[in-house]
Scaffold this active site. Sequence first.
Site, PDB file in Angstrom:
ATOM      1  N   SER A 124      40.610  43.536  39.568  1.00 22.85           N
ATOM      2  CA  SER A 124      39.329  43.916  38.975  1.00 22.85           C
ATOM      3  C   SER A 124      38.421  44.553  40.013  1.00 22.85           C
ATOM      4  CB  SER A 124      38.656  42.671  38.403  1.00 22.85           C
ATOM      5  OG  SER A 124      37.307  42.906  38.101  1.00 22.85           O
ATOM      6  N   TYR A 148      35.001  34.485  38.669  1.00 24.59           N
ATOM      7  CA  TYR A 148      36.066  35.335  38.123  1.00 24.59           C
ATOM      8  C   TYR A 148      36.505  36.358  39.172  1.00 24.59           C
ATOM      9  CZ  TYR A 148      38.155  39.352  35.821  1.00 24.59           C
ATOM     10  OH  TYR A 148      38.980  40.397  35.498  1.00 24.59           O
ATOM     11  N   LYS A 152      40.207  36.925  41.525  1.00 22.79           N
ATOM     12  CA  LYS A 152      40.961  38.163  41.698  1.00 22.79           C
ATOM     13  C   LYS A 152      41.111  38.492  43.187  1.00 22.79           C
ATOM     14  CE  LYS A 152      41.685  39.038  37.356  1.00 22.79           C
ATOM     15  NZ  LYS A 152      43.040  38.937  36.777  1.00 22.79           N
TER      16      LYS A 152
END
Length: 330
Positions: A124, A148, A152
Amino acid sequence: MKILVTGGLGYIGSHTIVELVKKGHDVVIVDDLSNAQLETLDKLESITNKRLPFYEMNVTDEKRMEALFIQESFDALIHFAGFKAVGESVYKPLEYYYNNVVSTMILAKLCIKHHVAKFIFSSSATVYGDGVAPFSETSPLLRTTNPYGETKAMSERILMDTAFANKGFNPVLLRYFNPIGAHESGLLGELPNGIPNNLMPYVTQVAKGIREKLSVYGNDYDTIDGTGVRDYIHVVDLAKGHVAAVEADLNGANVFNLGTGKGTSVLEIIKAFESENNIKLNYQIVDRRAGDIATSYADVKKAKEVLGWEAKLGIKEMVKDAWYFEKNIK
């Protein structure tokens, strides 16, 4: 190639499967249905005119995953499975770290053990943190602004270190920007369980009357109109980027941005949706959302030069296809 696709019934995974089958690849799907619907499998088989093997399981179940590796003998893996809501991750960090990072570690371990060289990882643009756009693959990875994004970034480091220690293990880290849009058939699109966390499905649900109004998180950013600016990419273009990555002859760990190279604000998306679909949206400006940054868009030269891939579809196609999909949902 025979390719394992984890999270294959999700938004990006399902579109990627369509493009993989178009190119003649055999696909095996794993999904725990935590943010996907089983009906998507029927839709995929209808679009591709092919039976697609499906296994309902969570990727963190190492014993079941290893049994699948032994049973199927894969040539490549595309790893989409993971929790993905930026806002939710701020309030549920342990769930995000466990699900997203542990799954990556287990899959990397199994790939090495069972000699699966190609590992395409769903990363991402959030790994760039609150740096300055445009982001290139060599931009510094500042601390991400939410758990989040950190899952990643951690997964990327794990895969890079694993590739360094295991020659012949060749992960490709694909840093997505903001996928929106849907398949032209109207059968596949972004269909979250419950209240949407991403912009476009919320827009389409407001347009359909499912939601009363759209919340625009902040209008005081240093951007063209004060709302957040993102690099929106059509999900079909993004899917084709995965096909390019899995078919590329690459050694070691490689990183690519997948975006359009252009930034579009939230208000610009809203206006484009209204204009292209002749619908007035009810929206309101609210406070900024935890974990968001002002501007994010990609430098996409590397993907074009190395993978021969670039985005072809624009905002008009994105908003029209997303609305067509929403209208087809029963």
